[in-house]
Design a protein around this motif. Sequence first.
Motif, PDB file in Angstrom:
ATOM      1  N   MET A  66       3.874  -2.640   7.774  1.00 51.85           N
ATOM      2  CA  MET A  66       2.709  -2.005   7.182  1.00 51.85           C
ATOM      3  C   MET A  66       1.467  -2.672   7.766  1.00 51.85           C
ATOM      4  O   MET A  66       1.376  -3.904   7.793  1.00 51.85           O
ATOM      5  CB  MET A  66       2.730  -2.156   5.661  1.00 51.85           C
ATOM      6  CG  MET A  66       3.932  -1.503   5.014  1.00 51.85           C
ATOM      7  SD  MET A  66       4.030   0.273   5.326  1.00 51.85           S
ATOM      8  CE  MET A  66       2.701   0.861   4.328  1.00 51.85           C
ATOM      9  N   PRO A  67       0.488  -1.907   8.242  1.00 52.13           N
ATOM     10  CA  PRO A  67      -0.673  -2.509   8.905  1.00 52.13           C
ATOM     11  C   PRO A  67      -1.530  -3.376   7.985  1.00 52.13           C
ATOM     12  O   PRO A  67      -2.155  -4.324   8.441  1.00 52.13           O
ATOM     13  CB  PRO A  67      -1.458  -1.305   9.418  1.00 52.13           C
ATOM     14  CG  PRO A  67      -0.949  -0.144   8.653  1.00 52.13           C
ATOM     15  CD  PRO A  67       0.450  -0.459   8.250  1.00 52.13           C
ATOM     16  N   TYR A  68      -1.550  -3.097   6.689  1.00 54.13           N
ATOM     17  CA  TYR A  68      -2.404  -3.887   5.797  1.00 54.13           C
ATOM     18  C   TYR A  68      -1.923  -5.335   5.654  1.00 54.13           C
ATOM     19  O   TYR A  68      -2.661  -6.187   5.178  1.00 54.13           O
ATOM     20  CB  TYR A  68      -2.526  -3.229   4.429  1.00 54.13           C
ATOM     21  CG  TYR A  68      -1.246  -3.166   3.642  1.00 54.13           C
ATOM     22  CD1 TYR A  68      -0.789  -4.252   2.914  1.00 54.13           C
ATOM     23  CD2 TYR A  68      -0.481  -1.996   3.622  1.00 54.13           C
ATOM     24  CE1 TYR A  68       0.392  -4.201   2.208  1.00 54.13           C
ATOM     25  CE2 TYR A  68       0.698  -1.938   2.909  1.00 54.13           C
ATOM     26  CZ  TYR A  68       1.127  -3.039   2.205  1.00 54.13           C
ATOM     27  OH  TYR A  68       2.300  -2.983   1.505  1.00 54.13           O
ATOM     28  N   ASP A  73      -7.993  -4.687   5.073  1.00 49.68           N
ATOM     29  CA  ASP A  73      -8.894  -3.550   4.889  1.00 49.68           C
ATOM     30  C   ASP A  73      -8.604  -2.413   5.886  1.00 49.68           C
ATOM     31  O   ASP A  73      -9.471  -1.594   6.165  1.00 49.68           O
ATOM     32  CB  ASP A  73     -10.353  -3.977   4.974  1.00 49.68           C
ATOM     33  CG  ASP A  73     -10.710  -4.597   6.328  1.00 49.68           C
ATOM     34  OD1 ASP A  73      -9.795  -4.924   7.115  1.00 49.68           O
ATOM     35  OD2 ASP A  73     -11.908  -4.748   6.590  1.00 49.68           O
ATOM     36  N   TYR A  74      -7.383  -2.364   6.382  1.00 46.41           N
ATOM     37  CA  TYR A  74      -6.988  -1.310   7.327  1.00 46.41           C
ATOM     38  C   TYR A  74      -7.254   0.066   6.706  1.00 46.41           C
ATOM     39  O   TYR A  74      -6.771   0.363   5.615  1.00 46.41           O
ATOM     40  CB  TYR A  74      -5.507  -1.447   7.679  1.00 46.41           C
ATOM     41  CG  TYR A  74      -4.988  -0.388   8.620  1.00 46.41           C
ATOM     42  CD1 TYR A  74      -5.297  -0.443   9.978  1.00 46.41           C
ATOM     43  CD2 TYR A  74      -4.222   0.650   8.157  1.00 46.41           C
ATOM     44  CE1 TYR A  74      -4.814   0.511  10.845  1.00 46.41           C
ATOM     45  CE2 TYR A  74      -3.743   1.631   9.028  1.00 46.41           C
ATOM     46  CZ  TYR A  74      -4.046   1.557  10.366  1.00 46.41           C
ATOM     47  OH  TYR A  74      -3.589   2.516  11.225  1.00 46.41           O
TER      48      TYR A  74
END
Length: 77
Positions: A66-68, A73-74
């Motif tokens: 998951m990018p976050y 704050d992605y």
Amino acid sequence: MKAKTNYFGTIDIEDEKVIRLEKGMIGFPDLKNFALIFDEEKGLENSKIMWLQSLDDGDFAFPVMMPYIVKEDYNPT
């Protein structure tokens, strides 16, 4: 569906959990069926890495996350 994988061994994936890419993965056009495998299933409970496991070729598994986790704050526009 049963799939033989290099890293996870033989896995059983429910048909509704199969991710199908009509045109295949970029760079791998013959790989069209995937399953998202969590390391927690392998006993690695603290890992944030998941694996996009090819069901067409058991040698291919792409790490995903998951990018976050990397950027809280992605929020792409």
